[in-house]
Design an enzyme around this catalytic site. Structure first.
Site, PDB file in Angstrom:
ATOM      1  N   GLN A 180      -4.489   3.456   3.671  1.00  0.00           N
ATOM      2  CA  GLN A 180      -5.053   2.394   2.826  1.00  0.00           C
ATOM      3  C   GLN A 180      -5.108   1.084   3.594  1.00  0.00           C
ATOM      4  OE1 GLN A 180      -2.252   2.685  -0.440  1.00  0.00           O
ATOM      5  NE2 GLN A 180      -3.670   3.918  -1.626  1.00  0.00           N
TER       6      GLN A 180
ATOM      7  N   ILE B 188       0.868  -1.179   0.000  1.00  0.00           N
ATOM      8  CA  ILE B 188       0.000   0.000   0.000  1.00  0.00           C
ATOM      9  C   ILE B 188       0.903   1.227   0.000  1.00  0.00           C
ATOM     10  CG2 ILE B 188      -2.072  -1.022   1.037  1.00  0.00           C
ATOM     11  CD1 ILE B 188      -1.087  -0.004   3.764  1.00  0.00           C
ATOM     12  N   SER B 189       0.365   2.354  -0.500  1.00  0.00           N
ATOM     13  CA  SER B 189       1.172   3.578  -0.635  1.00  0.00           C
ATOM     14  C   SER B 189       1.272   4.373   0.654  1.00  0.00           C
ATOM     15  CB  SER B 189       0.595   4.472  -1.727  1.00  0.00           C
ATOM     16  OG  SER B 189       0.570   3.771  -2.939  1.00  0.00           O
ATOM     17  N   ASP B 190       0.219   4.313   1.480  1.00  0.00           N
ATOM     18  CA  ASP B 190       0.274   5.011   2.767  1.00  0.00           C
ATOM     19  C   ASP B 190      -0.627   4.302   3.774  1.00  0.00           C
ATOM     20  OD1 ASP B 190      -2.450   6.252   2.800  1.00  0.00           O
ATOM     21  OD2 ASP B 190      -1.677   7.293   1.032  1.00  0.00           O
TER      22      ASP B 190
END
Length: 195
Positions: A22, A17-19
């Site tokens: 999420q 996940i990007s951050d």
């Protein structure tokens, strides 16, 4: 999901996940349902993620299968997906992308990657044609291309006024306003001010 018995190598799931806002749990659930031996979980932005992914690939052994839920977990676009697949293939590592039905342990999976490669090339060619046509159309409308001047219109007007006053050298005017000497002289000529 079709599972292929892969006794010879480890099945590693990759969830990213990007951050932290999420949710990674759904990726993990799907990877566990597929039957992976290990899951690499990462919360990492796309800026530094590619390097980290390649480090993970470097530590994998030949015969390993890397499993991801969607292609965007390991690639920003089709071209990068193909680059990752090629890197994996060189190391003797298989790739499974569940959402695409890609499984490089099978002839069909390899065929799907080949088709993706052809589509990626076609997209690049189409984009190049569109850009070329767009540039031609814009040029016909009088749009100028190339780098924008490093000065504002007001800077040029100020440079002209400073020049007309006779109190400043051209070197000083260009330094203060950021207007290049050639541009200043060209504009002075256009408005009929002699050097």
């Amino acid at each position: 999901m079709n599972k292929i018995d892969n006794k010879t190598g480890k099945r590693i799931g990759y969830a990213r996940i990007s951050d932290r806002s999420q949710e990674i749990r759904s990726q993990i659930d799907q990877l566990e349902a597929y039957g992976v031996d290990e899951i690499i979980q990462e919360t990492i932005s796309s800026v530094s993620w590619e390097k980290k992914l390649y480090k993970e690939i470097d530590r994998m052994e030949e015969g390993t299968t890397l499993i991801v839920i969607r292609p965007d977990r390991i690639a920003r676009n089709t071209a990068m997906l193909l680059t990752v697949a090629e890197k994996l293939e060189k190391k003797g590592i298989h790739l499974v992308v569940l959402s695409l039905g890609v499984d490089t342990r099978t002839p069909v999976g390899k065929l799907v990657l080949t088709i993706l490669g052809a589509v990626s090339e076609w997209e690049k060619e189409e984009l190049a044609i569109k850009q070329k046509n767009g540039i031609k159309a814009a040029a016909k409308r009088g749009v100028k291309f190339g780098p924008k001047p490093g000065f504002e219109k007001e800077g040029l007007e100020m440079a002209i006024e400073m020049y007309k006053s006779g109190n400043y050298t051209v070197a000083h005017i260009t330094k203060v306003t950021g207007v290049p000497r050639a541009t200043l002289y060209r504009r002075l000529k256009e408005i009929g001010v002699s050097k």
